[in-house]
Design a protein around this motif. Structure first.
Motif, PDB file in Angstrom:
ATOM      1  N   VAL A   5       0.839  -1.197   0.000  1.00  0.00           N
ATOM      2  CA  VAL A   5       0.000   0.000   0.000  1.00  0.00           C
ATOM      3  C   VAL A   5       0.875   1.250   0.000  1.00  0.00           C
ATOM      4  CG1 VAL A   5      -1.687   1.324   1.317  1.00  0.00           C
ATOM      5  CG2 VAL A   5      -1.937  -1.148   1.122  1.00  0.00           C
ATOM      6  N   ASP A   6       1.919   1.247   0.817  1.00  0.00           N
ATOM      7  CA  ASP A   6       2.845   2.390   0.837  1.00  0.00           C
ATOM      8  C   ASP A   6       3.528   2.558  -0.515  1.00  0.00           C
ATOM      9  OD1 ASP A   6       2.170   2.758   3.462  1.00  0.00           O
ATOM     10  OD2 ASP A   6       3.962   1.778   4.274  1.00  0.00           O
ATOM     11  N   ARG A   7       3.889   1.439  -1.143  1.00  0.00           N
ATOM     12  CA  ARG A   7       4.545   1.518  -2.447  1.00  0.00           C
ATOM     13  C   ARG A   7       3.599   2.097  -3.487  1.00  0.00           C
ATOM     14  NH1 ARG A   7       6.890  -4.030  -4.211  1.00  0.00           N
ATOM     15  NH2 ARG A   7       8.473  -3.439  -2.661  1.00  0.00           N
ATOM     16  N   ALA A   8       2.353   1.657  -3.467  1.00  0.00           N
ATOM     17  CA  ALA A   8       1.372   2.180  -4.421  1.00  0.00           C
ATOM     18  C   ALA A   8       1.171   3.681  -4.216  1.00  0.00           C
ATOM     19  CB  ALA A   8       0.046   1.441  -4.280  1.00  0.00           C
ATOM     20  N   GLU A   9       1.111   4.119  -2.963  1.00  0.00           N
ATOM     21  CA  GLU A   9       0.956   5.543  -2.679  1.00  0.00           C
ATOM     22  C   GLU A   9       2.183   6.323  -3.130  1.00  0.00           C
ATOM     23  OE1 GLU A   9      -0.537   9.194  -1.261  1.00  0.00           O
ATOM     24  OE2 GLU A   9      -1.437   7.311  -1.936  1.00  0.00           O
ATOM     25  N   ARG A  10       3.360   5.756  -2.929  1.00  0.00           N
ATOM     26  CA  ARG A  10       4.588   6.424  -3.367  1.00  0.00           C
ATOM     27  C   ARG A  10       4.612   6.576  -4.889  1.00  0.00           C
ATOM     28  NH1 ARG A  10       7.666   3.255  -1.057  1.00  0.00           N
ATOM     29  NH2 ARG A  10       8.561   1.991  -2.733  1.00  0.00           N
ATOM     30  N   TYR A  11       4.197   5.545  -5.582  1.00  0.00           N
ATOM     31  CA  TYR A  11       4.173   5.626  -7.046  1.00  0.00           C
ATOM     32  C   TYR A  11       3.120   6.624  -7.520  1.00  0.00           C
ATOM     33  CZ  TYR A  11       7.112   1.435  -7.124  1.00  0.00           C
ATOM     34  OH  TYR A  11       8.141   0.545  -6.954  1.00  0.00           O
ATOM     35  N   ARG A  12       2.019   6.706  -6.787  1.00  0.00           N
ATOM     36  CA  ARG A  12       0.990   7.694  -7.161  1.00  0.00           C
ATOM     37  C   ARG A  12       1.538   9.111  -7.026  1.00  0.00           C
ATOM     38  NH1 ARG A  12      -2.352  11.217  -5.201  1.00  0.00           N
ATOM     39  NH2 ARG A  12      -1.592  10.924  -3.077  1.00  0.00           N
ATOM     40  N   LEU A  13       2.255   9.367  -5.947  1.00  0.00           N
ATOM     41  CA  LEU A  13       2.843  10.695  -5.749  1.00  0.00           C
ATOM     42  C   LEU A  13       3.883  10.995  -6.821  1.00  0.00           C
ATOM     43  CD1 LEU A  13       3.262  10.791  -1.855  1.00  0.00           C
ATOM     44  CD2 LEU A  13       1.453  11.796  -3.252  1.00  0.00           C
ATOM     45  N   GLU A  14       4.669   9.998  -7.175  1.00  0.00           N
ATOM     46  CA  GLU A  14       5.676  10.203  -8.222  1.00  0.00           C
ATOM     47  C   GLU A  14       5.010  10.571  -9.541  1.00  0.00           C
ATOM     48  OE1 GLU A  14       7.913   6.624  -8.327  1.00  0.00           O
ATOM     49  OE2 GLU A  14       9.031   7.038  -6.478  1.00  0.00           O
ATOM     50  N   ARG A  15       3.897   9.895  -9.861  1.00  0.00           N
ATOM     51  CA  ARG A  15       3.178  10.212 -11.089  1.00  0.00           C
ATOM     52  C   ARG A  15       2.623  11.641 -11.042  1.00  0.00           C
ATOM     53  NH1 ARG A  15       0.966   4.635 -10.701  1.00  0.00           N
ATOM     54  NH2 ARG A  15       1.707   3.429 -12.488  1.00  0.00           N
ATOM     55  N   GLU A  16       2.089  12.028  -9.879  1.00  0.00           N
ATOM     56  CA  GLU A  16       1.488  13.348  -9.760  1.00  0.00           C
ATOM     57  C   GLU A  16       2.538  14.442  -9.887  1.00  0.00           C
ATOM     58  OE1 GLU A  16      -2.140  15.292  -7.251  1.00  0.00           O
ATOM     59  OE2 GLU A  16      -0.752  14.007  -6.155  1.00  0.00           O
ATOM     60  N   VAL A  17       3.667  14.268  -9.216  1.00  0.00           N
ATOM     61  CA  VAL A  17       4.736  15.266  -9.302  1.00  0.00           C
ATOM     62  C   VAL A  17       5.290  15.325 -10.725  1.00  0.00           C
ATOM     63  CG1 VAL A  17       7.064  15.842  -8.504  1.00  0.00           C
ATOM     64  CG2 VAL A  17       5.336  15.109  -6.858  1.00  0.00           C
ATOM     65  N   TRP A  18       5.403  14.157 -11.367  1.00  0.00           N
ATOM     66  CA  TRP A  18       5.894  14.134 -12.747  1.00  0.00           C
ATOM     67  C   TRP A  18       4.934  14.878 -13.687  1.00  0.00           C
ATOM     68  CZ3 TRP A  18      10.027  13.510 -15.537  1.00  0.00           C
ATOM     69  CH2 TRP A  18       9.927  13.215 -16.899  1.00  0.00           C
ATOM     70  N   ALA A  19       3.617  14.647 -13.503  1.00  0.00           N
ATOM     71  CA  ALA A  19       2.640  15.363 -14.330  1.00  0.00           C
ATOM     72  C   ALA A  19       2.722  16.860 -14.081  1.00  0.00           C
ATOM     73  CB  ALA A  19       1.235  14.837 -14.029  1.00  0.00           C
TER      74      ALA A  19
END
Length: 640
Positions: free
Chosen positions: A551-565
């Motif tokens: 769950v933490d990994r999925a949240e981390r990847y979501r944040l990475e996608r958001e910052v990248w966008a």
């Protein structure tokens, strides 16, 4: 109970298509511990002294009787959840037969509560037509053991009224055995049943399937759901199959981001969740569950729904395949891939890197089956989350698979779009399987879709079983997850057989089994080791301190996608003529919102900078993590 005056052996003599029945054999101690029928017994005046079964087809290979066997057991014995599902599945098929006016008999096969539905065919039916019917039925009902209807030579079942090795007997619940002794069902009836089963078969993604009964249009869920999920929730009394409808409700809720407390609130009144309030009595009615049983069942099923939702989350919108020839080639390729996994386990399990490659290849095959396209778009992070791996591990696996020629990257990731990947045709077992010439026509649509659904379910179950916090690198490791997943399809394994399945040494296998045994995930079996009846993976993950890793990994990847966008939007703004740039305030100066100027575009604030004007990605990550980029955020800065 049926009032028919037949005795068990007299009925057997009337129904048996052959002159012999198969019988059980007592062991040296006079016991009947094995559920097998190794001996033959002539159909004469005297009945056998041990339980028997009749074969369904005659010596010419023509099916004279059919038995739909709904089994609520696993390798440990009777499973309460499975048994209720089996009873509901039996009732649903019985309803279809009644709808078509096909005479049939419903039996409780033994004291454990399993179900048999018997049909007798006037004039008999060919093996091909029965096999098509069996596959269509299996696609509808997961608890159906349809193997006996695919085995024309030895497919057999215990007939109505016959004894069971536990001392009970097969009891007729509905129908009259006269429907079996004087057959009225024709091959046309079987064809109509096959068509009805095909029409009612669940969609490839079961949660997209239409409800199994009428819907209460007045019902509204207390939290947003998909259209299909809303329909399942509103299905009156759970429809024709309450246990299946109930799980579809949970799966829709998990996909919509509900929490357990939301499900507990919904189960009190939602029509489609009748299964979690009452249980099937097996006699055509339902009775209330006690509070503890209902809560435990709901929690078990909710955990299972969350696991499936996590694997299904990266799937694109479903669509109907337009080229059945291509779909036939895809099904054949994936089938050949699974065969390769079994034939060359050492290639896919000897090292941690090879094991990761197998998982990523499984995820790609699953996406290919689900989309019906050979080329699928899949980001590294999505594939990693589907397999319970890290993004760098997934990237290395993709690179190694492409180098080996097992997959091909058709396009690179660009403009926010994921890279596109394609399984090579190297897995296909025949030449030219995807050509469109008439000489290479695909199999019939119903058979093709059934085969596709079966393969997709097998891949999905494998991904779900091994995708857990416990099987992350910080836990027991990915190899332990692979072995745990294999124990779904293998009732038990020894150290030697497990080593052969995994493609590793017996010493390494012993270590993995020891770790699984230590956390009570497997138990001692008469023939080695088997899965424990209770799923204790969550408890073991908490003991090892790895609970919540995925769950933490999925949240981390979501944040990475958001910052990248956000950064890509900032780059676009920087490369735009100044007078055409939109006015963007600081992230802390206002509430953010979605603009309606261009559908699908998001209004981003100014990207944070350090003193010299360079982008401050660390601070951007902090803002994203604090929820300050959400369109409905009400944050005012305390850190800027």
């Amino acid at each position: 109970m049926s009032p028919d005056p037949w005795t068990s052996w007299e009925l057997t003599r009337r129904l048996s298509p052959r002159g012999q029945v198969r019988v059980m054999k007592r062991d040296a101690y006079g016991r009947l511990d094995e559920n097998s029928y190794p001996s033959f017994y002539s159909v004469g005046p005297t009945s056998p002294t041990t339980p028997w079964c009749i074969r369904l087809a005659d010596d010419a290979g023509v099916f004279r009787v059919l038995c739909f066997d709904f089994d609520g057991k696993d390798k440990h014995g009777v499973d309460a959840d499975l048994m209720e599902r089996a009873v509901d599945d039996c009732d649903a098929l019985s309803g279809m037969l009644a709808q078509l006016a096909i005479a049939h008999v419903v039996c409780q096969s033994s004291g454990t509560g399993g179900r048999h539905i018997w049909l007798a065919i006037r004039g008999g039916a060919s093996a091909a037509s029965v096999a098509t019917l069996a596959r269509a039925a299996r696609a509808n009902f997961r608890t159906l053991d349809h193997g006996m209807m695919l085995n024309v030579a030895q497919g057999a079942a215990r007939p109505p009224l016959s004894p069971h090795r536990d001392g009970s007997s097969s009891i007729v619940l509905r129908g009259s055995v006269d429907a079996l002794t004087v057959p009225s069902t024709t091959t046309a009836d079987l064809a109509a049943l096959t068509v009805l089963l095909d029409e009612n078969a669940p969609a490839l993604r079961a949660q997209d399937t239409a409800p199994s009964g009428p819907v209460d249009v007045r019902h509204k869920a207390h939290r947003p759901l998909s259209a299909a999920g809303t329909a399942h929730m509103a299905t009156i009394d759970g429809g024709a199959n309450p246990s299946w409808t109930g799980f579809m409700c949970l799966l829709a809720a998990a996909n919509a981001g509900w929490q357990l407390r939301d499900v507990e609130h919904a189960v009190k009144t939602v029509p489609g969740m009748e299964h979690y309030r009452t249980k099937n009595t097996g006699r055509g009615g339902r009775r209330l569950r006690n509070a503890r049983e209902a809560q435990e069942r709901l929690e078990r099923q909710w955990a299972k729904a969350q696991q499936f939702a996590a694997v299904q989350r990266p799937l694109p919108a479903s669509r109907e395949p337009v080229d059945l020839t291509e779909l036939d080639g895809i099904v054949s390729s994936v089938d050949a891939l699974l065969t390769r996994f079994q034939a060359s386990p050492g290639r896919w399990g000897r090292t941690e890197a090879a094991l990761s490659q197998r998982t990523i290849l499984t995820a790609l095959a699953y996406l290919t089956l689900q989309t019906g396209k050979r080329t699928v778009a899949a980001s590294i992070r999505d594939l990693a989350l589907m397999g319970g791996l890290g993004r760098t591990t997934a990237a290395d696996a993709l690179k190694a698979l492409a180098t080996a020629g097992l997959i091909g990257r058709m396009t690179v990731s660009a403009d926010g779009n994921a890279a596109e990947w394609r399984l090579t045709t190297e897995f296909s077992t025949g030449h030219g399987t995807v050509r469109s010439q008439p000489l290479n026509n695909p199999r019939p649509p119903s058979e093709l879709f059934s085969a596709r659904a079966a393969l997709a379910a097998a891949l999905e179950e494998q991904l779900v079983d091994q995708r857990h916090d416990l099987f992350s690198r910080a836990g027991l490791g990915h190899l332990a997850g692979t072995l745990y997943a294999l124990l779904r399809t293998h009732p038990s394994v020894t150290i030697v057989s497990a080593a052969r399945l995994l493609g590793v040494t017996t010493r390494h296998t012993t270590t993995v089994l020891s770790r699984l045994r230590h956390h009570r995930l497997i138990i001692k079996h008469a023939e080695g080791w088997a899965r424990s009846k209770r799923d204790l993976r969550d408890h073991a993950a908490r003991v090892l301190g790895v609970s919540g890793v995925l769950v933490d990994r999925a949240e981390r990847y979501r944040l990475e996608r958001e910052v990248w966008a956000w950064w890509q939007a900032e780059l676009g703004r920087m490369h735009t003529v100044p007078r055409k740039r939109p006015r963007r305030l600081h992230v802390t100066s206002r509430t953010l919102a979605i603009t309606d100027s261009t559908p699908g575009e998001r209004s981003w604030p100014l990207y944070p900078r350090i003193g010299v004007g360079r982008a401050n990605h660390r601070e951007a990550r902090v803002w994203a993590g604090n929820g300050m980029l959400a369109p409905d955020s009400l944050w005012w800065s305390s850190v800027a």
